[in-house]
Design an enzyme around this catalytic site. Structure first.
Site, PDB file in Angstrom:
ATOM      1  CE  LYS A 327      -4.239  -1.898   2.048  1.00 40.48           C
ATOM      2  NZ  LYS A 327      -3.925  -3.285   2.434  1.00 40.48           N
ATOM      3  CG  HIS A 332      -6.742   0.934   1.657  1.00 32.23           C
ATOM      4  ND1 HIS A 332      -7.153  -0.243   1.052  1.00 32.23           N
ATOM      5  CD2 HIS A 332      -7.217   0.874   2.926  1.00 32.23           C
ATOM      6  CE1 HIS A 332      -7.815  -0.970   1.911  1.00 32.23           C
ATOM      7  NE2 HIS A 332      -7.881  -0.322   3.064  1.00 32.23           N
TER       8      HIS A 332
END
Lengths: 406, 402, 92
Positions: A327, A332
């Site tokens: 990430k 995300h």
């Protein structure tokens, strides 16, 4: 019970589309985070996101009219087409009733909610048509895949938010394992949306400049979008058709914190149980795990709780199990995240390289594990865990292993 | 993996009332939950949960931030847990073996729409972040888990109108894999101005306000809402804790038509395949089915599709099998519909009687529906859930015997 | 915009009503000095909810930092009054 393997991967991500582009960018530490372009972020105190660039739906959606699909479905169709191609499987040779789709998402197709409200604001409720109720329900995403590739078997959406990809892969794994399906497309998809962005912005969860998981000065997560699909099939069938096997799916574990809608359990209780369940079901031991793909959103609380959970489960060994958060590069990607991360795990098992956590500059005494800082590393992992934690306290850990042909 | 999976209890909140007793009473008396709406004005005909006061079951605290879907689900979960002696004691940790699989079509549609709307109307700086969690589709299940400390599996599944049956099957499979001890499985969906408006504009709603499943003069469905949670566990777990099984989850089948997300497949290949699959996994031939709980809602195309599928499977015997269409009384409850239908199947097998189809006037259909209860002698019930997005699912339940 | 005269009493009653709603109590149960976090159980999300409601009602913009410093109803009333006074003097 059949053994289940991954024979194809396809993905559309903020750092590139397709297995090769993705893997090269990932190992190179490339970031897909930048200023948001798909809507106006000036009312917010933050302006960065991880969007998919240069995506042309017409290049990927063929059997259906591209404009009739929401963006998450378009991304999913593209990822699925790449995955099927990557696997080399000829779907014409399959009984389509035994080929299915299993997907995860956080928001479904929120652009139709946005459109409903835009119309309402501009023209009033009288102008509303039936589009939102037909196209927003998140089951449309796997249904669009079923239609695009004429798959007539099980077709399910598991919208367990930021852990959904793992849940979906788990469901696909179960169907292959029990012999209910001969081939499953499993993964996740989410599209960038002002609703999601506003939500995380109002929670104060979004970082101002970059995503720095586990770093002492980490400021938060960065919303993103994307899709990843894995082709799952039985080992014997994969061998019989001479397929490339990326990795074997050994099992998974699910749990719920039952603690708070947006905050993780501070001791990572549910995370520990999900990992333990995955390890137990997979028939391996904790000592066998030699890489973890972290949830690692970059928020102060998640990364701390996740590190605590690692230590609670692995004890002293925790600091010797490399754990990276991609990430840091991808942002995300919500329901797609753990599916993209599962692809990264499969490629790590296949190639021997583990991806880094980038933007790692200052260690945090509360997060004192090996996060594979900044550079990819050649470690030849054999058994890995892919962890994901979601709103509502939904936790999922997926266990993958290297497939050696003995 | 040869575990027998059973249903030992349930909670339900529906247009026909709250709790199994009231639900069963209304259902078998042929009552209907379809009436002029109190939520959206009496020009609109819906099947609402009447006078919904969640405080009755949930108390006064901690429900403020629950949206309607979460409230409905928590009430159903509360009833299921308390009726099965599974409520955690105050101050205890909760059971890591106890979980939930919840089917839903929209999650909380009103929540996500109004969250976005408040951003447009008031500007993002005046948007309440407490409302963001309600916008994710798994939030009702997450809220129920927090409330009742359900620390085991917590999953939400979405397969449009088949969600409730998929949830039942996912729960059964989780149990067979030994991943949980006991699961609540079922579904929920709420009525809201967005769904009422949207479905009316999409042409799916009965202009006469009268759902007439399978009838020649049917003109569409009526929207409903509700939640049902069934308690699902292995026969062994039930025996060990002294819980009496009602039925066994015997078979499940699913199939996708792979053509359209908005229209029923009239040739019914998927629906037929789903039923076939369910019978096959139950290990029985069609002639063992004692009654059929249909998915028919009054939809012109949907009911035609189901009738064809039933004809394909049961052939000459079809006119002898009691059929019921609970959506006549409950309306189209979307993600809850499969779970409510499964509950109807449980009740039918227990009473050895198929409930009436509310409002049935006998207007031309060869299927054996009735306006009064239909007794039968049969071990197995077939429960269908078919959708216009291409999803089809069927469940076979078996009356419990040792 | 800031033409309405909000009296201290009306602000106090409004804040109490808000706190009561957020903590699921009766307004009478909310004292002027009860500590928000320790006695009334207001967590960080509930605090933001309060902040948003207050900003919306009085058309002011209290920062999260300022809001984080207030401990009870008295502090909240004072902060609102400060912001209203500042807004009024800007308008003049």
């Amino acid at each position: 019970m059949k053994r289940v393997v991954i024979t194809g991967v396809g993905l559309v991500t903020p750092i590139g589309a397709g297995r090769q582009n993705f893997w090269k960018a990932l190992l190179g530490g490339r970031s897909g985070i930048g200023p948001v372009t798909s809507f106006d972020t000036s009312p917010f105190p933050v302006h960065i996101g991880a969007e998919v660039k240069d995506f042309v739906p017409e290049q990927h959606v063929r059997r259906q009219s591209p404009g009739a699909l929401g963006r998450a479905s378009q991304l999913a169709v593209a990822a699925a087409r790449m995955a099927i191609g990557d696997s080399g499987a000829d779907l014409n040779l399959y009984n389509r009733r035994r080929v299915g789709v299993s997907m995860g998402t956080t928001s479904g197709e929120p652009l139709f909610v946005e459109r409903y409200n835009d119309i309402r604001k501009a023209e009033g409720l009288e102008a509303i048509q039936g589009e939102m109720v037909q196209k927003y329900p998140c089951n449309v995403i796997p249904s669009h895949l079923a239609i695009e590739f004429e798959l007539r078997g099980p077709c399910l959406m598991i919208p367990t938010a930021c852990a959904a990809g793992n849940y979906a892969i788990g469901f696909g794994y179960d169907l292959i394992r029990t012999g209910r399906a001969d081939l499953m497309l499993a993964g996740g998809a989410d599209a960038f949306s002002r609703i999601t962005y506003m939500g995380f912005a109002r929670l104060g969860a979004i970082a101002k400049e970059r995503c720095q998981p586990f770093d002492k000065n980490r400021q938060g997560m960065v919303p993103g979008e994307g899709s990843a699909i894995l082709v799952l099939e039985p080992l014997d069938a994969a061998l019989a058709r001479g397929a490339t096997i990326y990795a074997e799916v050994l099992g998974y574990g699910l749990s719920c914190d039952a603690h708070h809608m947006t905050a993780a359990h501070p001791q990572g209780d549910g995370a520990v149980r999900a990992m333990a369940m995955a390890v137990k079901e997979s028939g391996v031991s904790l000592e066998d795990i030699n890489y973890i793909s972290a949830h690692g959103t970059g928020t102060p609380t998640n990364d701390r709780a996740e590190s605590i959970a690692m230590k609670a489960l692995f004890g002293e060994r925790a600091a010797r199990v490399p754990m990276s958060s991609i990430k840091s590069m991808l942002g995300h990607t919500m329901g797609a995240a753990s599916a993209i991360e599962a692809v990264a795990c499969a490629l790590a098992l296949k190639t021997g390289m583990i991806p880094p956590t980038i933007n790692y500059e200052e260690p945090d005494p509360e997060c004192d594990l090996d996060y594979v800082p900044n550079c990819a590393r050649e470690t030849h992992p054999r058994v890995v865990l892919n962890n994901a934690y979601a709103f509502g306290g939904n936790n999922a850990s997926l266990c993958l292993a290297r497939y050696d042909a003995n | 993996m040869s575990e027998r999976i059973v249903i030992t209890g349930a909670g339900v909140i529906s247009p026909l009332g709250a709790g199994i007793e009231e639900f069963e009473r209304g259902l078998y008396a042929g009552l209907s939950g379809v009436r002029p709406s109190t939520l959206f004005g009496e020009q609109t005909i819906t099947a609402e949960v009447p006078d919904f006061k969640p405080q009755q079951w949930l108390g006064n605290k901690g429900i403020r931030m629950l949206d309607r879907s979460a409230r409905l689900l928590c009430v159903a979960a509360y009833m299921a847990l308390s009726g099965s002696d599974l409520l955690h004691a105050e101050g205890t940790e909760g059971d890591p073996g106890l979980g939930m699989v919840c089917g839903t079509m929209f999650g909380g549609l009103h929540s996500i729409t109004s969250f976005d709307w408040s951003g447009l109307e008031d500007g993002p700086n005046y948007v309440n972040p407490m409302e963001f969690p309600n916008t994710v589709i798994n939030s009702p299940a997450g809220q129920a888990a927090i409330r009742y400390k359900l620390r085991g599996i917590n999953s939400t599944v979405c397969a449009a109108l088949t969600s409730g049956l998929y949830a039942m099957n996912c729960a059964a499979e989780f149990l067979r894999f030994g991943r949980a001890r006991i699961l609540l499985a079922g579904g929920v969906d709420e009525l809201c101005e967005e769904s009422v408006l949207g479905f009316r504009k999409s042409g799916a709603i009965s202009p006469s306000g009268c759902p007439r499943p399978f009838s020649k003069d049917r003109d569409g469905a009526v929207l409903g809402e509700g939640a049902a949670m069934l308690v699902v566990e292995s026969a062994e777990t039930a025996a060990a804790r002294g819980a009496k099984p009602l039925v066994e989850v015997s078979g499940f089948g699913c199939a996708h038509d792979a053509e359209s997300i908005t229209s029923f497949r009239l040739r019914a290949e998927g629906a037929t395949a789903a039923i076939e699959d369910a019978l096959e996994t139950a290990g029985i031939a069609p002639d063992r089915i004692g009654c059929i709980v249909s998915s028919a809602s009054g939809s012109r195309a949907g009911d035609e599709m189901e009738a064809r599928a039933l004809q394909n499977i049961f052939k000459d015997r079809l006119s002898q099998i009691p059929v019921c269409a609970p959506k006549a009384a409950l309306g189209e409850t979307m993600g809850a519909s499969g779970a409510l239908a499964a509950l109807v199947g449980v009740l039918a097998l227990g009473k050895q009687s198929a409930p009436p189809t509310s409002g049935f006037t006998g207007s031309e259909t060869t299927l054996r529906l009735a306006a009064s209860p239909q007794p039968f002698e049969g071990e197995y019930a077939l429960v269908n859930a078919f959708g216009c997005d291409g999803n089809n699912a069927s469940l076979v339940l078996r009356k419990w015997s040792e | 915009m800031a033409n309405q005269q909000w009296t201290a009493d009306s602000i106090r009653s409004e804040v109490k009503k808000l706190v009561a709603e957020i903590t699921e109590r009766e307004p009478e149960e909310v004292s002027d000095t009860a500590n928000f976090i320790e006695e009334l159980g207001i967590d960080s999300l509930m605090a933001i909810e309060m902040l948003v409601a207050v900003d919306k009602k009085y058309k002011i913009e209290i920062t999260e930092e300022e809001f984080g410093k207030i401990k009870n109803v008295n502090d909240a009333v004072e902060l609102v009054q400060q912001h209203l006074a500042a807004a009024a003097s800007k308008a003049n």
